[in-house]
Design a protein around this motif. Structure first.
Motif, mmCIF file in Angstrom:
data_model
loop_
_atom_site.group_PDB
_atom_site.id
_atom_site.type_symbol
_atom_site.label_atom_id
_atom_site.label_comp_id
_atom_site.label_asym_id
_atom_site.label_seq_id
_atom_site.Cartn_x
_atom_site.Cartn_y
_atom_site.Cartn_z
ATOM 1 N N GLY A 1 27.259 0.971 11.210
ATOM 2 C CA GLY A 1 26.694 1.134 12.542
ATOM 3 C C GLY A 1 25.338 1.808 12.563
ATOM 4 N N VAL A 2 24.736 1.989 11.382
ATOM 5 C CA VAL A 2 23.371 2.520 11.313
ATOM 6 C C VAL A 2 22.410 1.447 11.833
ATOM 7 C CG1 VAL A 2 21.560 3.307 9.725
ATOM 8 C CG2 VAL A 2 23.925 4.017 9.361
ATOM 9 N N ASN A 3 21.358 1.870 12.525
ATOM 10 C CA ASN A 3 20.329 0.942 12.994
ATOM 11 C C ASN A 3 19.467 0.559 11.787
ATOM 12 O OD1 ASN A 3 18.339 -0.456 14.410
ATOM 13 N ND2 ASN A 3 17.295 1.405 15.064
ATOM 14 N N THR A 4 19.740 -0.589 11.189
ATOM 15 C CA THR A 4 19.112 -0.959 9.915
ATOM 16 C C THR A 4 17.933 -1.914 10.112
ATOM 17 O OG1 THR A 4 20.880 -2.597 9.674
ATOM 18 C CG2 THR A 4 21.112 -0.576 8.429
ATOM 19 N N ASN A 5 16.893 -1.694 9.319
ATOM 20 C CA ASN A 5 15.673 -2.497 9.379
ATOM 21 C C ASN A 5 15.209 -2.801 7.957
ATOM 22 O OD1 ASN A 5 15.009 -2.061 12.425
ATOM 23 N ND2 ASN A 5 15.365 -0.012 11.624
ATOM 24 N N ILE A 6 14.808 -4.049 7.718
ATOM 25 C CA ILE A 6 14.329 -4.443 6.394
ATOM 26 C C ILE A 6 12.941 -5.051 6.534
ATOM 27 C CG2 ILE A 6 14.693 -5.922 4.383
ATOM 28 C CD1 ILE A 6 17.677 -5.854 4.963
ATOM 29 N N ILE A 7 11.975 -4.454 5.832
ATOM 30 C CA ILE A 7 10.619 -4.998 5.845
ATOM 31 C C ILE A 7 10.378 -5.835 4.599
ATOM 32 C CG2 ILE A 7 9.615 -2.916 4.790
ATOM 33 C CD1 ILE A 7 7.118 -3.504 6.562
ATOM 34 N N ILE A 8 9.833 -7.014 4.787
ATOM 35 C CA ILE A 8 9.360 -7.822 3.665
ATOM 36 C C ILE A 8 7.872 -7.496 3.543
ATOM 37 C CG2 ILE A 8 9.010 -10.150 2.772
ATOM 38 C CD1 ILE A 8 11.469 -11.022 4.363
ATOM 39 N N ALA A 9 7.544 -6.715 2.525
ATOM 40 C CA ALA A 9 6.217 -6.093 2.438
ATOM 41 C C ALA A 9 5.207 -7.046 1.813
ATOM 42 C CB ALA A 9 6.319 -4.789 1.648
ATOM 43 N N ASP A 10 4.818 -8.070 2.580
ATOM 44 C CA ASP A 10 3.934 -9.104 2.021
ATOM 45 C C ASP A 10 2.529 -8.571 1.739
ATOM 46 O OD1 ASP A 10 3.558 -8.934 4.784
ATOM 47 O OD2 ASP A 10 3.424 -11.095 5.099
ATOM 48 N N TYR A 11 2.016 -7.666 2.572
ATOM 49 C CA TYR A 11 0.694 -7.110 2.286
ATOM 50 C C TYR A 11 0.690 -6.313 0.979
ATOM 51 C CZ TYR A 11 -1.871 -8.211 6.617
ATOM 52 O OH TYR A 11 -2.533 -8.852 7.633
ATOM 53 N N GLN A 12 1.832 -5.747 0.612
ATOM 54 C CA GLN A 12 1.867 -4.938 -0.609
ATOM 55 C C GLN A 12 1.864 -5.788 -1.880
ATOM 56 O OE1 GLN A 12 4.851 -1.860 -0.366
ATOM 57 N NE2 GLN A 12 3.892 -0.954 1.429
ATOM 58 N N VAL A 13 2.008 -7.097 -1.730
ATOM 59 C CA VAL A 13 1.881 -7.980 -2.907
ATOM 60 C C VAL A 13 0.481 -7.847 -3.493
ATOM 61 C CG1 VAL A 13 1.798 -10.397 -3.655
ATOM 62 C CG2 VAL A 13 3.643 -9.615 -2.155
ATOM 63 N N ILE A 14 -0.527 -7.681 -2.619
ATOM 64 C CA ILE A 14 -1.911 -7.672 -3.100
ATOM 65 C C ILE A 14 -2.383 -6.271 -3.507
ATOM 66 C CG2 ILE A 14 -2.657 -9.791 -1.976
ATOM 67 C CD1 ILE A 14 -3.751 -8.071 0.346
ATOM 68 N N THR A 15 -1.449 -5.301 -3.595
ATOM 69 C CA THR A 15 -1.848 -4.000 -4.145
ATOM 70 C C THR A 15 -2.223 -4.129 -5.609
ATOM 71 O OG1 THR A 15 0.461 -3.475 -4.635
ATOM 72 C CG2 THR A 15 -0.439 -2.581 -2.583
ATOM 73 N N ASP A 16 -1.531 -5.024 -6.336
ATOM 74 C CA ASP A 16 -1.771 -5.133 -7.779
ATOM 75 C C ASP A 16 -1.790 -6.578 -8.268
ATOM 76 O OD1 ASP A 16 0.875 -5.736 -7.431
ATOM 77 O OD2 ASP A 16 1.653 -4.287 -8.868
ATOM 78 N N ARG A 17 -1.991 -7.519 -7.336
ATOM 79 C CA ARG A 17 -2.036 -8.943 -7.722
ATOM 80 C C ARG A 17 -3.228 -9.614 -7.064
ATOM 81 N NH1 ARG A 17 3.927 -10.694 -9.177
ATOM 82 N NH2 ARG A 17 4.753 -8.614 -9.530
ATOM 83 N N ASP A 18 -3.747 -10.647 -7.736
ATOM 84 C CA ASP A 18 -4.954 -11.311 -7.250
ATOM 85 C C ASP A 18 -4.657 -12.603 -6.489
ATOM 86 O OD1 ASP A 18 -6.464 -9.359 -8.536
ATOM 87 O OD2 ASP A 18 -6.488 -10.486 -10.416
ATOM 88 N N THR A 19 -3.387 -12.909 -6.289
ATOM 89 C CA THR A 19 -3.051 -14.163 -5.622
ATOM 90 C C THR A 19 -1.849 -13.979 -4.706
ATOM 91 O OG1 THR A 19 -2.373 -16.476 -5.971
ATOM 92 C CG2 THR A 19 -1.598 -14.861 -7.576
ATOM 93 N N THR A 20 -1.801 -14.812 -3.676
ATOM 94 C CA THR A 20 -0.620 -14.850 -2.810
ATOM 95 C C THR A 20 0.075 -16.215 -2.950
ATOM 96 O OG1 THR A 20 -2.022 -15.527 -0.959
ATOM 97 C CG2 THR A 20 -1.477 -13.181 -1.123
ATOM 98 N N GLU A 21 -0.145 -16.861 -4.080
ATOM 99 C CA GLU A 21 0.501 -18.150 -4.343
ATOM 100 C C GLU A 21 2.020 -17.980 -4.309
ATOM 101 O OE1 GLU A 21 0.229 -21.751 -7.658
ATOM 102 O OE2 GLU A 21 -0.382 -19.729 -8.186
ATOM 103 N N HIS A 22 2.704 -18.909 -3.674
ATOM 104 C CA HIS A 22 4.175 -18.937 -3.552
ATOM 105 C C HIS A 22 4.731 -17.885 -2.587
ATOM 106 C CE1 HIS A 22 3.919 -21.624 -6.916
ATOM 107 N NE2 HIS A 22 3.618 -20.674 -7.778
#
Length: 366
Positions: free
Chosen positions: A73-94
């Motif tokens: 019964g906890v109010n649960t939230n899940i973020i898909i952190a797509d912006y954080q992919v580019i913290t250490d990667r040069d592509t957003t392919e796939h």
């Protein structure tokens, strides 16, 4: 600086970290007790970077606990952190494919989108706008001290980008925009929650003393075991040693069959001396709920072939219901997209309300 002085500084830093961990562990235990008694008073935020598919390590390390929290019964939230992919990667392919596959695995594992909000960074502008005032509340030295940032920079082989340096602040935006007051994590990620607590406290002290805007979230330290990859190293998508939740039974069997062992025929559980054999035993133990030592004794002199056969059978039996639900959900990808769009819509409404409170506290409503 003398060797003695350096040693004293290192000891002092170690003592400070130890004291900080003990304080966080005490707070974690107290928070968990309160949560068990009254789960509806708690809001939880967790998430994943969409850099690939989810594997067994993700399931036992975090997803299973998310489902349990949701069902409490906890109010649960899940973020898909797509912006954080580019913290250490040069592509957003796939990235689009990865995002949709995360949603599939979440739901197949038991995450109910009616109870849990699933959303992406890039779709919630007001949440990201919190970065601006939050960055003013931390110093450059505090950002550089974060050990996770250092280790991730070294692992990536990239130069330290501005986004990687400040991503703990971005995570504070994730946690605080929805007023999350609990964040389940492993102890390695404790510095992120600590900086979030610092940001919340400094914002309230500077701009909102009479009417605090943000809670200071507590880390709930995970009791999940360390889950090795099939080769004995850390389980990682980049190492190719992970059993993906969405893999077929045949793909799983092929991966386990080619996993390395050693020349000793008798199977024993010894993670230090025999990391590869022990990794297979650990995997089998997790999916069957058995003690890896007991499995080792049962297989005994039958050798690595018998061990791998047991692991294949056990993993495939454990994942069969997940795969069945996943395949059923994948027949209607429009529904999967709808789940994400609905989560993004709900997250936007919450983020815009929080940003309004922030602007009002700062006297920036004109």
């Amino acid at each position: 600086m003398t060797d003695e002085t350096q040693e004293q500084q290192l000891t002092a830093a170690g003592n400070e970290m130890s004291a900080s961990f003990l304080a966080a562990k005490k707070r974690s235990d107290e928070t968990l007790a309160k949560l068990e008694a009254n789960p509806g008073k708690f809001t939880m935020l967790t998430g994943d970077r969409p850099t690939g598919r989810l594997h067994l390590g993700h399931y036992f390390g975090s997803i299973r606990e998310r489902v349990a929290m949701q069902e409490r019964g906890v109010n649960t939230n899940i973020i898909i952190a797509d912006y954080q992919v580019i913290t250490d990667r040069d592509t957003t392919e796939h990235i689009q494919d990865n995002v949709l596959n995360l949603v599939l695995d979440y739901m197949a594992a038991g995450i109910d989108p009616k109870k849990t909000m699933i959303f992406t960074h890039s779709a919630v502008p007001a949440e990201n706008q919190l970065m601006l005032p939050f960055l003013s509340l931390v110093t450059e030295a505090e950002l550089h001290r974060n050990p996770t940032v250092k280790s991730e920079m070294e692992a990536s082989g990239h130069a330290l980008t501005g986004l990687l340096l400040t991503y703990p602040v971005h995570q504070a935006c994730d946690i605080l925009f929805c007023k999350a007051n609990v964040v389940p994590i492993g102890k390695d990620n404790l510095p992120h929650v600590e900086i979030t607590r610092t940001i919340a406290r400094r914002f309230n002290e500077r701009y909102a003393k009479k009417h605090p805007v943000f809670p200071e979230p507590a880390a709930i330290l995970s009791e999940a075991p360390e889950i090795p990859g099939l080769d004995g190293r850390k389980m990682s998508k980049s190492y190719g040693n992970s059993i993906m939740l969405g893999a077929t039974a045949e793909e799983t069997a092929k991966l386990i069959k080619k996993s390395p062992t050693d020349s000793e025929r008798r199977i024993t559980f010894d993670p230090i001396a025999r990391p590869q054999v022990s990794a297979l035993l650990t995997t089998a133990g997790l999916v069957t709920g058995r003690d890896p030592k007991e499995i080792a004794e049962e297989i005994g002199d039958a050798g690595a072939g018998a061990l791998k056969a047991y692991v294949i059978e056990s993993v495939n039996a454990f994942l069969a219901p997940h795969r069945e639900r996943r395949a059923e959900l994948a027949k209607d990808m429009d529904y999967v997209r709808d789940v994400l769009h609905d989560g993004n819509r709900r997250a936007n409404a919450i983020a815009e309300e929080t940003l309004e409170q922030v602007r009002e506290a700062m006297g920036m409503k004109y």
